[in-house]
Design a protein around this motif. Sequence first.
Motif, mmCIF file in Angstrom:
data_model
loop_
_atom_site.group_PDB
_atom_site.id
_atom_site.type_symbol
_atom_site.label_atom_id
_atom_site.label_comp_id
_atom_site.label_asym_id
_atom_site.label_seq_id
_atom_site.Cartn_x
_atom_site.Cartn_y
_atom_site.Cartn_z
ATOM 1 N N ARG A 31 52.686 -4.857 57.054
ATOM 2 C CA ARG A 31 53.270 -6.176 56.798
ATOM 3 C C ARG A 31 54.474 -6.376 57.706
ATOM 4 O O ARG A 31 55.344 -5.514 57.782
ATOM 5 N N ALA A 40 54.942 0.448 49.362
ATOM 6 C CA ALA A 40 55.546 0.546 50.692
ATOM 7 C C ALA A 40 56.051 1.970 50.889
ATOM 8 O O ALA A 40 56.835 2.464 50.081
ATOM 9 N N HIS A 54 50.406 -10.253 56.859
ATOM 10 C CA HIS A 54 49.854 -9.035 56.256
ATOM 11 C C HIS A 54 48.584 -8.661 56.998
ATOM 12 O O HIS A 54 47.620 -9.435 57.027
ATOM 13 N N THR A 108 55.368 -6.743 48.626
ATOM 14 C CA THR A 108 54.165 -6.585 49.441
ATOM 15 C C THR A 108 52.903 -6.736 48.624
ATOM 16 O O THR A 108 51.807 -6.561 49.145
ATOM 17 N N GLY A 132 56.594 -2.886 46.923
ATOM 18 C CA GLY A 132 57.377 -3.484 47.991
ATOM 19 C C GLY A 132 58.645 -2.735 48.308
ATOM 20 O O GLY A 132 58.809 -1.552 47.986
ATOM 21 N N CYS A 164 52.229 0.142 54.388
ATOM 22 C CA CYS A 164 51.802 -0.037 53.000
ATOM 23 C C CYS A 164 50.561 0.795 52.706
ATOM 24 O O CYS A 164 49.932 1.362 53.602
ATOM 25 N N ASN A 166 49.576 -1.973 46.740
ATOM 26 C CA ASN A 166 50.414 -2.029 47.940
ATOM 27 C C ASN A 166 51.802 -1.458 47.754
ATOM 28 O O ASN A 166 52.792 -2.180 47.675
#
Length: 783
Positions: A700, A675, A269, A666, A646, A694, A673
Motif C-alpha cells: 500500500r 502491516a 493498494h 490498511t 494498519g 502488508c 491485512n
Amino acid sequence: QDFMERFETFTDPAIPPFMYGSHYSTSAGVVLHFLVRLHPFGELHRQLQGGHFDVADRLFSSIPRTWDMCTGPSAAEVKELTPEWYCHPAFLRNSNQFKLGTSQEGELLGDVQLPPWANGSPEKFIEVMRCALESDICSEMLPHWVDLIFGFKQQGPESIKARNVFFYLTYYGSVDVASIEDEALRTATELQIAHFGQCPMQIFVRPHGHKHLQKHANSISKMIGLYKMTTPFPELSNTISDSESKDKPERKQEIVLPFLNAPLSHWVHLDAPPPGPHASLVAVRLAGIDRCLAVDAHGIFHSFRWMWKPDPPPETPHPPKDEEYIAGDGSYTPIKEVHEDEFSIEDYFDKGCFVAQRELPRFRSIPRLPYNTNISGAPLIVALSKTLFASHSLLLVLSDGDGKGALAMQFVDPAKGMVKSEAVIPSVHSDRITAIAMDPLGTATGGGAGGELAVVGSADGSATLWRFISSHYLPLRPKQRMRGHYGTKIHAVAISNTMNICATVSSTRCCIFNLGNGAMLRSFAPPDIAASNNLPLNTEDLTHAITLFADSPALCLSVQGYIVLVCQSMLTTSLASNQTQGNSTDKGPTFKDKRRNTNTMVITLQLFTLEGEHCGSHLLETWRGVPHKIIPILEGKAVMVCRNRGVTLHRVSPTYPLELIDEWQTAEDENMNAAYDVDIGPSLLRPVMAAAACSGGALRLHALPGISAWSEEHRKGSVSAAVGNALAKPAQKLKNAVGSVKGIGTRVVGFGKELGREAMSDAKERGIGGFFGGVFGRGSGNR
C-alpha cells in the motif's frame, strides 16, 4: 535605566563606557555554570575552583532564581542558554551524585529546581523549551537576536539604542594583543578575553531578513501540530502516564491528519496477482525516485514501480473588472466572502493520484534470500538499506545466512528485483541471528563518505556492528562486538548514526552502546506496570504482575533523545465469586468468599529517555497483537507502529507519552491485512510518500504533503535518464564495432535494425514503454 545611567556616567580615559559588567558567553560563567552536573564539565569546574566545587550559593541550582537574576530589577548577570536547554534534560539532574554542598538557607543541592509548570520533570521542561524554539513567535523574533549578536546592532550607535554595549575587550579586533610590549599586561589581557567572554565577529551590516512563514504545513510534524503543546487527537488517546490530565493544555486549533483525513486518491493498494494464497510482505524499501523493493515471508524479492500524477491547475477566465473577485477551483467568489483564517482540509493535500504497478521481470531463478527460514520454522530476519550503492543502482540486503550464526549479504537491483551479487560470512555468532537494523551514514544523510551502518543481534546474547561503504569491498569481520545480555536471546536492535548509539533488547534488559568503541552506556529493565493508574482492570484486585520486553523486532530510537519499546505484561487478579456456606455456629450459619484467579495479557508501548528514565506508556489493543515494527519519522517527534489492520502514529512526548494521533488503516476489518513494515521516502531529507508491506503479499502506497512539487521536480529528469539508459547498451555496441575503424561503411549496413531491436527490448525490460506513455511505441504507431 540602571544600565543606561552607568553608560552615561562612566568616565575613564583608557576604558570606553559600557553597560554590562558581565558577558553573556563565557566558558566559566555560562557553560561550566549550567553543565556542572555533567561529565566532563564537573571536573573542569573543579579544576577552575582549585580542586573543589564553588560555594553552594553560587552554583546553578534553580531556574526561577537564575531567571530573576538575569531579568529582575537588579539584573546582576547576563547569560545565554546552551544547546542543552533545548535537547538534553540530563544536565538538570544530579545523576552522578556530586556533593555540591549546602546553601546558607540549609538547602542540600542536588537536582535543579524547575518552574512549577514543569511538574518536576526535566523532560517536560526541555520539551516546552524546544516547542517554544520551534514556534512562529520565536521565528519572528529570531532576526532581532541575529542583529544583536552578529548584525548591525552589535557595535556603533545602533548598539547604544538597543542597550547592547559590553566591555570593550569582548569585541573582536578591539585590541591587538601582539602589539602589547608589556608581557604582564599582555597575559592579563589574554586571560581577560579567555575567561570573561568574547563577542563573535560582526557578519551583517543591515537588518537581518525575516523567515517566510508558510500558511500550510509541509511536513507530518507541522501538519499535525507536534511542535505545539496541545493534544491533537484526545478522543483516540489512551495514555498511561503518571501526570494528570488537568495539567495538560487543551487543543485550541484545527488539526489535519495526513492519513485519516487524506482523500481516496492519496493511496493505492497493490494486491498480489492470482492465484493465491500469497506470503506476506515483511520488509519494504523505497529506492530511487520511482522504485520500491519488498521481501515476503518466504524470502522472495518483489519489485514495484510508482508515479504520482498531479492534477493540472484549473483554467479560470479573467474576472470582471467592475467587481473584486478571487479565483478558486474554477469559480469566482467575492473577496469579502473569503477569509484568510478560514479552515479547509482540501488546502493541506496535494491534488493528484497514484499510478503504480507490480513489476514481473523475466528471470531464470527466483530472486530470493540465500537461506529459507521456513524450513526451520523461525521468523524471517532481513533488513534493507536506505543507501543505494554502485552509482545509486543497488540496495544492500542483510539476512540470516544459515540459521547457525552466519550473515548473508546481497546486492539487489530494485528496478528488476534481481540479485546481482551475494556473500555469506559463516560463524559471525555462535547461535542464529535474531534481529538486524540498518541506518545510513555520509552522503545519504547530507554529506560525508556515504555507506550504511548495521547492527546484528543473535540468540547467543551478543550483537555486532558492521560498516558498509562500497559494493566492491564487503567487510569480513564486524567493527565492534557488544555484549551485556548474559547469554539471553536478543529480540530487537536499533541503530542511529545521528546520535552515534545503538540499542539491543532482550526479555529483561535494554542496553545502549556507543558506536565508536562499543562501550555500554546504559542499561535498564522493563517498567513496573502495576504502578500505573490506567490499567484495564481494578488495581486493588491485582495480586501479581510480570512485565517483560516483548519478543518482537519492534524497537525505535528517536533523534529527540528517546527510545520506544514494546512490553508484554501478565497480570493476575483475584476476583470474588459466589459465597458458600460454612459451618454453623450459635449465632447462625457463616459464609465465606470463594475467590478465583484470572490472568490478563496486556501489551503496551513504553517511552524511555536515553538516560533510562521512564516517561510513560500507551496501552495497545490486545486483538491487534504485538507490534511488528516501529519506525521514526524524520523529526523524531512521532513513531509509526506496524500492527494488525494498519499503521498507527504515536506522539513521542513526555507530556503526552505515545499518544495516538493518527492511523493508517490498511483493511476495513480486524482480521485482514496486517502491516509488517513501513518506509517513508523516497528521500530521507524530503519524505513525500509512505509504503507499507502488508499481509497477503499486498503493498500500500500513501501520499504525503509536498508530493506534487517533488514529482514535478523529478519528472523531466526521470524520463531523460530512463531513455538514456535504454539507449546506452546498443550505442556502446555500435561504438565498439565501428567507432575506431575507417572505410568500413559497408559493415554498418544492417546495424540500424539491430540497434532498434535492442533499444526496444531494453526499454520494454525497464518498463519505459508502458509507464511513460510509450516513448518508443508512439513512433512505430505513427508509421
